[in-house]
Motif scaffolding. Structure first.
Motif, PDB file in Angstrom:
ATOM      1  N   ARG A 190       8.913  14.959  -2.882  1.00 30.50           N
ATOM      2  CA  ARG A 190       8.137  13.807  -2.416  1.00 30.50           C
ATOM      3  C   ARG A 190       8.029  13.881  -0.900  1.00 30.50           C
ATOM      4  O   ARG A 190       8.845  14.524  -0.245  1.00 30.50           O
ATOM      5  CB  ARG A 190       8.788  12.493  -2.847  1.00 30.50           C
TER       6      ARG A 190
ATOM      7  N   LEU B  81       3.430  13.312   7.054  1.00 27.69           N
ATOM      8  CA  LEU B  81       2.819  11.989   7.156  1.00 27.69           C
ATOM      9  C   LEU B  81       3.196  11.262   8.445  1.00 27.69           C
ATOM     10  O   LEU B  81       2.861  10.080   8.595  1.00 27.69           O
ATOM     11  CB  LEU B  81       3.232  11.126   5.952  1.00 27.69           C
TER      12      LEU B  81
ATOM     13  N   ASP C 228       0.857  -1.183   0.000  1.00 25.41           N
ATOM     14  CA  ASP C 228       0.000   0.000   0.000  1.00 25.41           C
ATOM     15  C   ASP C 228       0.896   1.237   0.000  1.00 25.41           C
ATOM     16  O   ASP C 228       1.641   1.485   0.953  1.00 25.41           O
ATOM     17  CB  ASP C 228      -0.887  -0.024   1.245  1.00 25.41           C
ATOM     18  N   GLU C 229       0.819   2.024  -1.051  1.00 25.18           N
ATOM     19  CA  GLU C 229       1.735   3.158  -1.199  1.00 25.18           C
ATOM     20  C   GLU C 229       1.605   4.154  -0.063  1.00 25.18           C
ATOM     21  O   GLU C 229       2.618   4.636   0.475  1.00 25.18           O
ATOM     22  CB  GLU C 229       1.481   3.862  -2.534  1.00 25.18           C
ATOM     23  N   HIS C 230       0.394   4.485   0.340  1.00 20.45           N
ATOM     24  CA  HIS C 230       0.214   5.465   1.406  1.00 20.45           C
ATOM     25  C   HIS C 230       0.764   4.944   2.729  1.00 20.45           C
ATOM     26  O   HIS C 230       1.507   5.665   3.429  1.00 20.45           O
ATOM     27  CB  HIS C 230      -1.271   5.802   1.554  1.00 20.45           C
ATOM     28  N   ARG C 231       0.430   3.720   3.079  1.00 22.06           N
ATOM     29  CA  ARG C 231       0.908   3.169   4.351  1.00 22.06           C
ATOM     30  C   ARG C 231       2.433   3.019   4.336  1.00 22.06           C
ATOM     31  O   ARG C 231       3.085   3.177   5.368  1.00 22.06           O
ATOM     32  CB  ARG C 231       0.242   1.818   4.627  1.00 22.06           C
ATOM     33  N   ARG C 232       2.982   2.727   3.161  1.00 21.49           N
ATOM     34  CA  ARG C 232       4.437   2.621   3.055  1.00 21.49           C
ATOM     35  C   ARG C 232       5.101   3.971   3.331  1.00 21.49           C
ATOM     36  O   ARG C 232       6.082   4.063   4.069  1.00 21.49           O
ATOM     37  CB  ARG C 232       4.820   2.108   1.672  1.00 21.49           C
ATOM     38  N   HIS C 233       4.557   5.036   2.763  1.00 25.10           N
ATOM     39  CA  HIS C 233       5.120   6.363   2.996  1.00 25.10           C
ATOM     40  C   HIS C 233       4.919   6.804   4.451  1.00 25.10           C
ATOM     41  O   HIS C 233       5.762   7.522   5.006  1.00 25.10           O
ATOM     42  CB  HIS C 233       4.497   7.380   2.040  1.00 25.10           C
ATOM     43  N   VAL C 234       3.816   6.383   5.042  1.00 24.88           N
ATOM     44  CA  VAL C 234       3.607   6.690   6.461  1.00 24.88           C
ATOM     45  C   VAL C 234       4.682   6.013   7.306  1.00 24.88           C
ATOM     46  O   VAL C 234       5.206   6.594   8.269  1.00 24.88           O
ATOM     47  CB  VAL C 234       2.199   6.257   6.905  1.00 24.88           C
TER      48      VAL C 234
END
Length: 712
Positions: A182, A201, A149-155
């Motif tokens: 980014r 984030l 999951d891109e969002h959870r990865r960035h979090v």
């Protein structure tokens, strides 16, 4: 607590580190790597030379590119440099994330470092940074799903980056100066460190925002061009947008270094970077504070809050001055860490007996029965060192304070003797030796104050007690499984040199959620028993301590004030009684002295003087006047000493804490009787907050009563 742990604790002295966080581009140009390594090695060498007694921790996520450049240099450095790796995911999952892309060499280095038994616990320590609702570190399947999951990865990346920002003294950024492209990238980390803010984030943003006055810090920028990016390599964008703070600078060389400070939009000028805090600077600053000429007054008010000068040249000078002052303030904080480590090494003979008694003490036995983890032992050893040093300097300070008042009393007594005692052979002539003694004793008092200022005797006892009290809360919160940061709730209102306490606790303790995980892994009966031990070792003991200190300070204040008023009243009573005898007739006879006029009966103007003895209101004995004056002076000195020791304020403070901990002990017992673990933990959490707040008030009170020459 194993015998091996106890042996190791005797071999390695407790020390507090300085932490350098790492942020950097994942794709530096290969031809620039030697210059980048040399630049970071130079930064490490500068810190090691400034603070030789202090270990340096390099905090890096071990990602490819600049993070591994810094970690590699640190691992090759001496034993006083270590690497701490707060990973966004477990290492096996992290290796498959976008942090490494197709770079198999970087992936292999990270896995090799983390799994190397020769590095583990000695040169490198790694762990997964906790986040709200994050999977269990051992649940690799859940972590594998998370990185998809891109969002959870960035979090998760922001969580690791935010952890570094909160725990590092200074950030080292391998950065090309361009604005953020980014989330959670190098540019955003630079900006957040300089502004004391959380990453956008960061999952802890609303729970642990970087709003503390000492959460910001310097950024050591190493110019790092990125592979594939065209341009001259100079910064682009404005200082407020990119955080570069130097938009008009010429093109920079790879590896070129500069330092950006919180607030000013210009880097520290090279001439100021070599500045080192010395004893002379500290003494001059203390003198300026005593004379209300503090050189930094008003310069740390909300960065950029003041109106900008109309003249651009004046604005540039102002920003350069603020950058210099912030840089010096940062190194004063680091020097406090160095002072603690140096004192711990110099006073090893004082600390070692307490460390040796630790395994056999009641607390040591409770830790062994609770199977306390190794980090708990490190915290306990550090607290023992801080407490012993605080007690040592407290005894010295109190002895010097008593000497200060005693010398002041003797000086005033000498002046009284000089003023009232005349030579018997030459009336009206005073002995200059008493005046010389008065001046000499005052000079001695001034020299004593200067020695205390130079050695920072008062500040050191405050600093070390602050650390000991914060670690006390952290230890017992850890045993109770309270996964909350002590540092984020301790001394938030105190900046400058006291911020080292928060940093020291953050650097010494594992992530707060670590304690909660260990506690939850125990059986319910073991949890209740562990909380009972915490109640017995901490809550009950603290209640008894506060009760005893309340009575001691209350009795001390009462005795000093009573004795002081009695002495002063006796002195004034002698004067009043002497004045009351002015109208009483007295026998006349004895010698004849020249008068001030003449009459018919005595053309020569002589007057007869009676020998009234010791008690003669018209011509009292000088020793009577000296005695009454010294009695009044003694009473005033005792009352002033009582006020300087803050007996009454501390008595009220300790009484309040005694009531709080006594009630907390009762409530804790009730909850544990019902096996209500969560309610018991809430009580302990509140008591920890109260203990931190109480000590913050103690520090503020002591800071407002500095050690100075009593001239008013």
């Amino acid at each position: 607590m194993s015998m091996a742990d106890a042996t190791e604790s005797r071999l390695e002295p407790p020390r507090s580190p300085i932490v350098l966080g790492i942020a950097g581009h994942a794709d530096p140009r290969p031809e620039d790597l030697p210059a980048l390594r040399d630049a970071f090695a130079a930064i490490l060498a500068d810190f090691r030379a400034r603070y030789p007694h202090t270990p340096i921790i390099v905090m890096s996520t071990l990602a490819r590119g600049a993070d591994q450049v810094a970690a590699g240099v640190a691992l090759e450095a001496g034993d006083d440099v270590r690497v701490v790796a707060p990973l966004p995911f477990p290492a096996e999952v992290y290796a498959r994330s976008t942090s490494f892309g197709d770079d198999d060499a970087a992936r292999g280095r990270m896995l090799g470092w983390v799994s190397d038994p020769s590095l583990a616990g000695k040169k490198l320590r790694s762990y997964v940074v906790d986040a709200p609702d994050s999977p269990d570190p051992d649940d690799l399947a859940a972590w594998t799903e998370l990185i998809q999951d891109e969002h959870r990865r960035h979090v998760a990346y922001a969580n690791a980056g935010g952890y570094i920002l909160r725990h590092c003294h200074a950030l080292v950024a391998f950065w090309d100066g361009h604005a953020a492209t980014r989330p959670s990238g190098t540019a955003e980390m630079v900006e957040c460190k300089r502004r004391g803010r959380a990453l956008a984030l960061d999952p802890w943003r609303t729970r642990l925002p970087l709003l503390n006055a000492d959460a910001d810090g310097p950024v050591y920028v190493i110019h790092t061009p990125r592979a594939g990016r065209t341009g001259s390599g100079s910064e682009s964008g404005s200082g407020s947008g990119s955080g570069s703070g130097d938009p008009a600078s010429p093109a920079r060389r790879p590896g070129e270094r500069r330092v950006l400070m919180p607030g000013p939009e210009v880097p520290v000028v090279p001439a100021d970077l070599d500045w080192k805090l010395g004893t002379r600077h500290r003494f001059a600053r203390r003198v300026a504070e005593a004379l209300t000429l503090h050189p930094h007054a008003g310069e740390h008010e909300g960065h950029g809050a003041a109106a900008a000068p109309a003249n651009p040249a004046d604005a540039a000078q102002r920003d350069a001055r603020r950058a210099r002052d912030e840089f010096r303030q940062f190194h004063e904080t680091c020097r406090t860490v160095e002072d603690f480590n140096r004192d711990a090494a110099a006073r090893a003979a004082l600390i070692e007996p307490s460390l040796a008694r630790l395994p056999g003490s009641e607390l040591g036995e409770d830790l062994a029965a609770a199977d306390a983890p190794a980090p708990m032992l490190r915290l306990l050893r550090l607290r023992v060192a801080a407490a012993e040093l605080a007690r040592h300097y407290d005894r010295l300070f109190n002895a010097v304070l008593i000497a200060l008042f005693l010398i002041l009393f003797l000086a005033a007594a000498c002046f009284h003797v000089y003023a009232h005692l005349e030579s018997e052979s030459a009336p009206g002539v005073h002995n200059p030796a008493w005046l010389a003694a008065f001046a000499g004793l005052l000079l001695l008092d001034g020299l004593l104050v200067c020695v205390v200022w130079i050695t920072r005797l008062g500040e050191r006892r405050h600093d070390y007690r602050a650390l000991a009290e914060a670690l006390r809360v952290r230890i017992y919160w850890g045993l109770a499984g309270i996964g909350k940061s002590v540092a984020d709730s301790y001394l938030n209102q105190l900046r400058s040199e006291m911020s080292w306490t928060r940093r020291a606790v953050q650097c010494a303790a594992p992530p707060p959620a670590y304690w909660d995980r260990i506690f939850r892994a125990k059986a319910p009966a073991e949890q209740v028993e562990l909380l009972r031990r915490v109640g017995r070792q901490w809550v009950d003991r603290q209640a008894r301590y506060f009760h005893e200190r309340f009575h001691r300070h209350h009795r001390g204040a009462a005795r000093l004030r009573q004795f002081g008023f009695i002495l002063a009243f006796t002195g004034w009573l002698i004067v009043v009684a002497l004045v009351a005898t002015l109208g009483i007739p007295r026998a006349v006879g004895g010698r004849v002295e020249p008068g001030h006029g003449s009459d018919a009966a005595d053309p020569a103007g002589h007057r007869e003087v009676g020998e009234g003895g010791f008690w003669d209101a018209s011509h009292p004995s000088p020793w009577l006047l000296i005695g009454s004056g010294i009695l009044v002076l003694s009473g005033a000195i005792l009352i002033a000493y009582c006020e300087r020791r803050s007996h009454e304020e501390l008595a009220r403070q300790y009484e309040r804490m005694w009531v709080v901990f006594r009630r907390g002990s009762d409530q804790l017992g009730e909850h544990l009787q019902a096996s209500d673990v969560e309610s018991a933990q809430r009580v302990l959490k509140i008591l920890g907050h109260e203990a931190a707040a109480e000590h913050a008030q103690w520090l503020i009170l002591r800071r407002n009563r500095p050690f100075e020459l009593l001239i008013h």
